[in-house]
Design an enzyme around this catalytic site. Structure first.
Site, PDB file in Angstrom:
ATOM      1  NE  ARG A 398     -27.513   5.635  88.233  1.00 58.28           N
ATOM      2  CZ  ARG A 398     -28.173   6.607  87.620  1.00 58.28           C
ATOM      3  NH1 ARG A 398     -28.326   7.792  88.227  1.00 58.28           N
ATOM      4  NH2 ARG A 398     -28.667   6.444  86.408  1.00 58.28           N
ATOM      5  CB  CYS A 399     -24.189  11.324  92.598  1.00 57.62           C
ATOM      6  SG  CYS A 399     -25.651  10.754  93.476  1.00 57.62           S
TER       7      CYS A 399
END
Length: 411
Positions: A398-399
């Site tokens: 996600r990052c």
């Protein structure tokens, strides 16, 4: 292409990433804390892992690289003017301004990402010390941190640590000047934020539905910034509910997405100690038009109150020591490419086993990319890829993704 993100799980159409490169070489045993690293990353291994990650994403959506869009943006005088003007607000240096003006777009993009070295004076030459007029960006491959789409608008992060101010400016330049990132405007401009304790980072901002956003009050995102953000979201977007998770003061949980991510319409992966049982974190619900926030029993009560019931899948399974190990290794940090199909590091075996028990197939990257393992239209799956080097920078899938366009997942 126009910005459109109304969920964490809608089918991903376009995503912004940055494959790490020579900027990681600035991280050394003596500088790693300055650059917010716990360890030294091998550049080539990290690049291989990231390329595998991108190859998976490309099977589902259009992947655009930060550097490519930056070159396009810097071809336009307005974008250059913005970059120079706001850089000079922080580093008033005539020589730097001249360099920004004269360098061709491709060379300038490289210098911005890898850093601009300051010509050494006599003492620096004697001591073999290197200084940067503009710092390199070894955290840039975490594109989510500094840019967040909410509906058709964009938020530019206001980073907690000053070493990342150039990332804010780079993302502002992209979303202001890159034709491929057309949007309805910058609602929150962290690149221009100078007030004390007004910080906001993308790992703490989760768009769950067109009317609902979840935000982590963490070490990186402050109450003052969240207050301001909620005000502009209520005023200029369809957001009517803001769920605030009061985060723990732990360096393993710097962002909300390190302990919580949504993976399907009614499922999320959580770090159990923070959401289940007696140690669960405080959760507040802020409704549009109300001046007081309601304290909720837990995050699931807040989600139900917003019409978003979710069942938790435990990061690390049932045993506390495995939960701690895999949370540290970004075991909660998934990115969805469509409802119920998510990407994850392959190393978090207990979390993946919990996903299997919840009805997900675990599909290794190689089998998926070669076509040996195929996904049906209705399959739930976790596609796994190697990330042993990438994870040492302190983040996960996600990052490493900034969604630009998602379909709405509610039909």
């Amino acid at each position: 292409m126009s910005l459109h993100v109304t969920s964490e799980i809608g089918r991903l159409r376009t995503v912004l990433v940055h494959t790490p490169g020579p900027e990681l070489l600035a991280v050394t045993p003596t500088t790693k804390e300055d650059y917010l690293y716990d360890d030294i990353i091998d550049v080539e291994t990290a690049r291989r892992e990231h390329r595998r990650f991108v190859a998976i994403l490309e099977r589902f959506c259009t992947v655009v690289q930060v550097r490519d869009l930056l070159v396009q943006a810097l071809e336009h005088p307005d974008a250059r003017d913005l970059l120079e003007r706001e850089t000079m607000d922080v580093v008033p240096d005539d020589a730097l301004a001249e360099e920004i003006e004269r360098l061709p777009a491709d060379a300038l993009a490289t210098r911005l990402i890898e850093g601009m070295i300051q010509p050494p004076g006599p003492l620096a030459r004697t001591l073999n010390e290197t200084s940067f007029t503009l710092p390199p960006m070894p955290n840039l491959f975490f594109t989510r941190d500094t840019a967040m789409a909410v509906g058709e608008h964009v938020l530019i992060g206001s980073m907690r640590f000053g070493i990342r101010w150039t990332e804010e400016l780079l993302m502002k330049t992209l979303f202001s000047g890159a034709p491929a990132l057309r949007n309805a405007g910058i609602l929150y401009d962290g690149a221009s934020e100078r007030r004390y304790n007004h910080t906001l980072e993308g790992g703490d901002v989760h768009v769950l539905r067109p009317d609902t956003v979840m935000i982590g009050f963490s070490e990186r995102s402050s109450p003052a910034a969240i207050d301001h953000l909620a005000g502009v979201l209520f005023a200029h977007t369809r957001i009517e509910n803001v769920i605030v998770v009061v985060m723990p003061a732990e360096n393993t949980a710097i962002h909300l997405d390190m302990i919580f991510t949504q993976v399907d319409r009614e499922q999320c992966v959580v770090y159990p100690p923070h959401f289940l049982g007696p140690e669960r974190l405080p959760v507040l619900l802020w409704r549009k038009g109300e001046s007081q926030l309601a304290q909720m029993d837990d995050v699931f009560a807040a989600l139900r109150a917003c019409g978003l019931p979710m069942e938790p899948i435990p990061c690390g399974g049932d045993r506390r020591f495995m939960q701690e190990r895999e949370q540290w290794a970004s075991g909660c940090n998934f990115v969805a490419v469509r409802p119920g199909v998510v990407l994850s590091y392959e190393r978090n075996v207990e979390t993946l086993a919990a996903m299997e028990r919840a009805g997900y197939r675990v599909v290794p990257a190689m089998g998926f990319l070669t076509g040996e393992s195929r996904l049906g239209d209705d399959d739930r799956a976790v596609i796994t890829f190697p990330g042993g080097e990438l994870v040492r920078a302190g983040g996960g899938p996600r990052c490493m993704t900034c969604p630009v366009v998602r379909d709405d997942p509610w039909g």
